[in-house]
Design an enzyme around this catalytic site. Structure first.
Site, PDB file in Angstrom:
ATOM      1  N   CYS A 206      -7.513 -13.107   1.339  1.00  0.00           N
ATOM      2  CA  CYS A 206      -7.143 -11.890   0.619  1.00  0.00           C
ATOM      3  C   CYS A 206      -8.091 -11.574  -0.522  1.00  0.00           C
ATOM      4  O   CYS A 206      -8.402 -10.401  -0.784  1.00  0.00           O
ATOM      5  CB  CYS A 206      -5.707 -11.989   0.095  1.00  0.00           C
ATOM      6  SG  CYS A 206      -5.470 -13.159  -1.274  1.00  0.00           S
TER       7      CYS A 206
ATOM      8  N   ILE B 230      -1.688 -15.799  -6.808  1.00  0.00           N
ATOM      9  CA  ILE B 230      -2.591 -16.272  -5.769  1.00  0.00           C
ATOM     10  C   ILE B 230      -2.911 -15.221  -4.716  1.00  0.00           C
ATOM     11  O   ILE B 230      -3.586 -15.516  -3.729  1.00  0.00           O
ATOM     12  CB  ILE B 230      -2.048 -17.544  -5.083  1.00  0.00           C
ATOM     13  CG1 ILE B 230      -0.708 -17.266  -4.406  1.00  0.00           C
ATOM     14  CG2 ILE B 230      -1.919 -18.681  -6.080  1.00  0.00           C
ATOM     15  CD1 ILE B 230      -0.185 -18.447  -3.593  1.00  0.00           C
ATOM     16  N   HIS B 231      -2.433 -13.999  -4.901  1.00  0.00           N
ATOM     17  CA  HIS B 231      -2.687 -12.955  -3.907  1.00  0.00           C
ATOM     18  C   HIS B 231      -3.238 -11.702  -4.581  1.00  0.00           C
ATOM     19  O   HIS B 231      -2.750 -11.285  -5.637  1.00  0.00           O
ATOM     20  CB  HIS B 231      -1.395 -12.609  -3.157  1.00  0.00           C
ATOM     21  CG  HIS B 231      -1.595 -11.620  -2.044  1.00  0.00           C
ATOM     22  ND1 HIS B 231      -2.446 -11.855  -0.999  1.00  0.00           N
ATOM     23  CD2 HIS B 231      -1.061 -10.384  -1.833  1.00  0.00           C
ATOM     24  CE1 HIS B 231      -2.423 -10.816  -0.178  1.00  0.00           C
ATOM     25  NE2 HIS B 231      -1.602  -9.897  -0.681  1.00  0.00           N
TER      26      HIS B 231
ATOM     27  N   ASP C 210      -2.949  -3.276   1.483  1.00  0.00           N
ATOM     28  CA  ASP C 210      -3.182  -4.717   1.535  1.00  0.00           C
ATOM     29  C   ASP C 210      -3.709  -5.064   2.925  1.00  0.00           C
ATOM     30  O   ASP C 210      -2.981  -4.935   3.914  1.00  0.00           O
ATOM     31  CB  ASP C 210      -1.879  -5.462   1.240  1.00  0.00           C
ATOM     32  CG  ASP C 210      -2.065  -6.961   1.120  1.00  0.00           C
ATOM     33  OD1 ASP C 210      -3.127  -7.468   1.520  1.00  0.00           O
ATOM     34  OD2 ASP C 210      -1.128  -7.642   0.637  1.00  0.00           O
TER      35      ASP C 210
END
Length: 290
Positions: free
Chosen positions: A68, A106-107, A122
């Site tokens: 990501c 974390i994204h 996304d």
């Protein structure tokens, strides 16, 4: 860096100047069907670098994928270059075994504003959790897409992305109880706030995710690519192909265990990527579902 090279990489040939929801959706769908969500660098003993130039060279010139922090950074650059009003946001990923969201951000995801309306874009969650269309930033509204029904919730300034999934048909009896299968029909995916972020905010977690034994990215090698009908996933030596809603509100999920000497050809033929270094497929014990 050349935006036309990016368009060629994702196979996009339509308008570069119309900054509307249709164009945003088209760009997102082309990217997720051309650029895999993958962490194979780690398992080829290569670093997952965060700078834009390296990301561009890896994904666009090198015809690879990324996780990501890379694929959404590339998407951010492309949308911003086109003229879309785009903002980086940070997400906290839900852990099913722990029944909680990650402590650390974390994204990486994106907010895109079009005609005063905000959307979540996304391209970097992969497998059967990947959105196929931008999600309008409205709480409590079901937003049906081909993969599933997505829903955004908001509580006290924190937003949550959930999904309502279909039943699954697994023809391969030996995989009926596979740990890779998602068991929940209602699935929490991640939380986020609308605080603008920069890529530098993800520098420490980029290091952690590719070095820590506690990270799912060091525990498992994986590659995921959306198709017109579903999604292919390779986790370790386990290949799955999912066809969304193939009949009666049910997904078809087919499993196959590869031999190590088959991996290179599968990556080339199904995921359209070729590795420069030797991959060591890994299926560790960290929780991961497809």
């Amino acid at each position: 860096m050349d935006i036309e090279a990016y368009f060629e990489r994702i196979g996009y040939t339509d308008s570069r100047k119309t900054l509307d929801l249709e164009t945003l959706t088209d760009i997102l769908q082309h990217q997720i069907r051309a650029i895999p969500f993958e962490n194979l660098n780690i398992h080829c003993e290569e670093e997952m670098k965060l700078d834009l130039k390296t990301t561009f060279e890896q994904i666009v010139r090198g015809k690879r994928g990324g996780w990501c922090l890379q694929v959404n950074y590339l998407l951010y650059w492309a949308l911003t270059t086109m003229g879309f009003e785009t903002t980086m946001l940070g997400g906290y990923v839900y852990s099913t075994p722990d029944d909680r969201y990650s402590n650390n951000m974390i994204h990486l995801l994106l907010q895109v504003t079009i005609d005063g309306r905000n959307y979540i874009a996304d391209a970097g969650f992969g497998c059967s959790y990947q959105i196929w269309q931008p999600l309008e930033l409205i709480p409590g509204k079901d937003q049906p897409q081909i993969p599933c029904i997505f829903r955004l919730r908001e509580e006290g300034g924190i937003w949550y992305l959930d999904q309502i999934r279909r039943e699954q048909c697994i023809p391969n009896a030996e995989f009926l109880n596979s740990d890779l299968l998602e068991k929940n029909k209602y699935r929490k995916i991640y939380s986020f706030t609308l605080e603008p972020r920069t890529i530098e905010d993800f520098a420490s977690v980029n290091t952690f995710l590719q070095t820590s034994p506690a990270s799912v990215f060091t525990s498992k090698s994986f590659c995921s690519l959306q198709t017109q009908e579903g999604v292919h996933c390779l986790v370790g030596l386990t290949l799955t192909s999912r066809r969304f809603n193939y009949k009666d509100n049910m997904d078809l999920v087919e499993f196959k265990t590869l031999k190590e000497d088959e991996v290179k050809e599968v990556l080339k033929n199904l995921f359209n990527i070729s590795l420069q270094k030797n991959l060591v497929p890994k299926l560790g014990d960290r929780f991961f579902t497809i």
